[in-house]
Design a protein around this motif. Sequence first.
Motif, PDB file in Angstrom:
ATOM      1  N   ARG A  38       0.851  -1.190   0.000  1.00 50.21           N
ATOM      2  CA  ARG A  38       0.000   0.000   0.000  1.00 50.21           C
ATOM      3  C   ARG A  38       0.880   1.232   0.000  1.00 50.21           C
ATOM      4  N   PRO A  39       0.409   2.279  -0.693  1.00 51.10           N
ATOM      5  CA  PRO A  39       1.177   3.529  -0.605  1.00 51.10           C
ATOM      6  C   PRO A  39       1.084   4.081   0.809  1.00 51.10           C
ATOM      7  N   ALA A  40       2.090   4.830   1.169  1.00 53.36           N
ATOM      8  CA  ALA A  40       2.102   5.354   2.537  1.00 53.36           C
ATOM      9  C   ALA A  40       0.962   6.338   2.725  1.00 53.36           C
ATOM     10  N   PRO A  41       0.286   6.268   3.861  1.00 51.53           N
ATOM     11  CA  PRO A  41      -0.773   7.231   4.155  1.00 51.53           C
ATOM     12  C   PRO A  41      -0.147   8.520   4.634  1.00 51.53           C
ATOM     13  N   ARG A  74      -8.138   5.915  11.907  1.00 54.28           N
ATOM     14  CA  ARG A  74      -8.544   5.580  10.542  1.00 54.28           C
ATOM     15  C   ARG A  74      -7.387   4.955   9.780  1.00 54.28           C
ATOM     16  N   ALA A  75      -6.652   4.094  10.474  1.00 50.63           N
ATOM     17  CA  ALA A  75      -5.534   3.411   9.835  1.00 50.63           C
ATOM     18  C   ALA A  75      -5.397   2.022  10.447  1.00 50.63           C
ATOM     19  N   ILE A  76      -4.742   1.165   9.686  1.00 50.10           N
ATOM     20  CA  ILE A  76      -4.478  -0.177  10.189  1.00 50.10           C
ATOM     21  C   ILE A  76      -3.000  -0.259  10.539  1.00 50.10           C
ATOM     22  N   THR A  77      -2.720  -0.631  11.762  1.00 48.00           N
ATOM     23  CA  THR A  77      -1.330  -0.809  12.172  1.00 48.00           C
ATOM     24  C   THR A  77      -1.066  -2.296  12.333  1.00 48.00           C
ATOM     25  N   ALA A  78      -0.066  -2.792  11.621  1.00 43.97           N
ATOM     26  CA  ALA A  78       0.263  -4.216  11.710  1.00 43.97           C
ATOM     27  C   ALA A  78       1.420  -4.407  12.678  1.00 43.97           C
ATOM     28  N   THR A 244     -10.117   2.406  14.722  1.00 42.47           N
ATOM     29  CA  THR A 244      -8.673   2.226  14.676  1.00 42.47           C
ATOM     30  C   THR A 244      -8.363   0.744  14.813  1.00 42.47           C
ATOM     31  N   ILE A 245      -7.536   0.221  13.912  1.00 44.09           N
ATOM     32  CA  ILE A 245      -7.315  -1.219  13.902  1.00 44.09           C
ATOM     33  C   ILE A 245      -5.848  -1.555  14.164  1.00 44.09           C
ATOM     34  N   ALA A 246      -5.642  -2.499  15.094  1.00 44.37           N
ATOM     35  CA  ALA A 246      -4.306  -3.053  15.317  1.00 44.37           C
ATOM     36  C   ALA A 246      -4.390  -4.530  14.994  1.00 44.37           C
ATOM     37  N   ARG A 257      -0.443  -5.947   2.257  1.00 47.60           N
ATOM     38  CA  ARG A 257      -1.680  -5.652   1.534  1.00 47.60           C
ATOM     39  C   ARG A 257      -2.582  -4.699   2.288  1.00 47.60           C
ATOM     40  N   ILE A 258      -2.762  -4.928   3.585  1.00 43.83           N
ATOM     41  CA  ILE A 258      -3.847  -4.192   4.253  1.00 43.83           C
ATOM     42  C   ILE A 258      -3.398  -3.103   5.217  1.00 43.83           C
ATOM     43  N   SER A 259      -2.154  -3.137   5.688  1.00 44.44           N
ATOM     44  CA  SER A 259      -1.855  -2.183   6.760  1.00 44.44           C
ATOM     45  C   SER A 259      -1.314  -0.871   6.214  1.00 44.44           C
ATOM     46  N   ASP A 260      -1.496   0.189   6.996  1.00 45.46           N
ATOM     47  CA  ASP A 260      -0.962   1.495   6.639  1.00 45.46           C
ATOM     48  C   ASP A 260       0.357   1.741   7.359  1.00 45.46           C
TER      49      ASP A 260
END
Lengths: 297, 322
Positions: A38-41, A74-78, A244-246, A257-260
């Motif tokens: 993913r491109p960087a947010p 509003r971002a996914i942190t892996a 907010t997703i961790a 694929r999915i994390s920002d």
Amino acid sequence: MVTSAAPRHAAPPVHAGPARMTATPPPIPTLLDSDVVRPAPPASRAIKAQVENFSFFYSTVQALADVSLPFRERAITALIGPSGCGKTTLLRCFNRMHDLYPGNRYVGRILLHPDNLNIVAREVDPISLRMRISMVFQKPNPFPKSIFENVAYGLRLRGIRSRSELEGRIQVALEDAALWGEVKDRLRKPAYDLSGGQQQRLCIARALANEPEVLLLDEPTSALDPIATSRIEDLIVELKERVTIAIVTHNMQQAARISDYTAFMYLGKLIEYGATAEVFQNPKCKETEDYVTGRFG
Amino acid sequence: MSTILSDNPVSGGIAGSRNGGLLPPLRSRSLLGRLAERFIESGLLLAAAFSVLITGGIVFVLVSESLPFFRHVSAREFLTDRLWTPMFADPHHGIMPLVAGTLTTTAVALLVAMPVGTLIAVWLSEFAPSRLREVLKPALELLAAVPTVVYGYFAVDFVTPALQAFIPDLPTFNMLGPGIVMGVMIIPYVSSLSEDAIRAVPMLLREGSYALGAGKFTTAMRVVYPAAFSGIASAYVLAISRAVGETMIVAIAAGQQPNLSFNPLDPAATITAFIVQVSLGDLPHGSIGYQSIFAAGVTLFVMTLGFNIIGAVMRRRYRQAY
Ligand SMILES: Nc1ncnc2c1ncn2[C@@H]1O[C@H](COP(=O)(O)OP(=O)(O)OP(=O)(O)O)[C@@H](O)[C@H]1O
Ligand SMILES: [Mg+2]
């Protein structure tokens, strides 16, 4: 994918270029190819939770050492890293799951914004905290109840009694978890009759019904087949606009694929944190590079 | 670097030794080995057959001994006559007064043992500190080890007088007192088995509940209890069988007086109390009066079997695949 800012340090196109193309067949894409990641947010996303100089002890065993890490809105942190590095431990601090067992000790702070609440402070009531922060476990764990009652569980805890309100909220949660179509005719059937992937989506619905501010996902797809996995991945990406997703994952492709944002942990320490594209394409640390390219060990 | 990947699934060691030929090649097992296995298998079969045989023997004796009785008394009379007076000059052979006595004392006992036993089990497994649990569980099990004769006199000499303080016209012999005492006696049957079932519920299920914001009590009652229900149902069925079959307490404290009544304040006789009363008495063997105890025994057997079948159905229905 709608984010506008380009990666600040775009990886050099290693495998591109006409000269190479003629000499060798097109290489298998790797994680270092920019199109997989993913491109960087924008780096300016507000911080929802901030881990500050945080350590954790299982009685005498130290599992986390001086971790500092933001989780942005509003971002996914892996959270990635080799087995035993403390990913689950860190995730479970956010909803104080460690309180269930004696002897565990938190040192440092985890601040939850906007109210600047220190999650791990002794005086913070874990129950009211868990009302704001939901968790989905590695293994689906539906309750021995009907599909309906599984999703209703958290709502009832919040004192919602009205039948029509329950039904409405349950439908929304199941739709959000991309499960409604498959279960709408059998809401009264036991949740154990569902397949593993459906059960996991039910657990996500159950977590979403509470309208959490933060959603913790501990390897949510590790027990699932590729189709169920990709459904849940799509779902997670959709959800990040609202919560907010961790996410903890061992699957590098999934993280890419999915994390920002990605945090790489190793032996209880945070080694590297940054926009996912950065961490995968332009890692600052040798360990990170070895790990994301699969050369670790 | 290499240590942290310790649970990497690729373990070269095992595969290597296979290929290196360090293990002998697989051979068909030796004759001796197969014989030994045969021997063990048939031994186990024999042990299983033995228990079935004994049950079969009991059923055979019960049925064959009660046949003379049923030649004399029609099934219709047996099931519909409202009196049970096989030793009287004008004998009646209606089993229902004894069934009523058995069901009433059992019901009283279960009303005590099921809620108390279940709560104790939930408390022991979910709330009690583990040190306390280690002490309390065996202590509780002692309740079931007290001789029933002692319980019988405890009912007559202590519980019934105590109840009479609240219910002044309670007769000395009644079903309530012995029912309660019987309930106390079977509490450990319920609590011990239920606790095992509750502890077998995976922690993951509890964590799921806590993670949604539930407290300890809600988790125990709304998640853990239903998850363990199939095991707890087994405990209930065992408790029922134990209560239906209990003899001494009711024989001593309920009055030994067949009475078609479901009111626990009345005196009554249960099936077991009747059997023990007749078999200790001086009725001549072979008389209809004496044979009646086998008819009563068959009834008891059918009731217990019925409860066990219900229990098996419930277990299947509520069995959870965690
Ligand atoms: N209950 C516990 N008591 C003591 N030590 C524990 C406990 N749980 C985990 N640990 C230790 O803490 C460290 C971190 O464990 P954790 O489960 O957080 O790792 P992880 O990164 O989630 O690993 P995995 O990828 O295998 O899930 C490990 O060294 C582990 O052995
Ligand atoms: Mg883990």
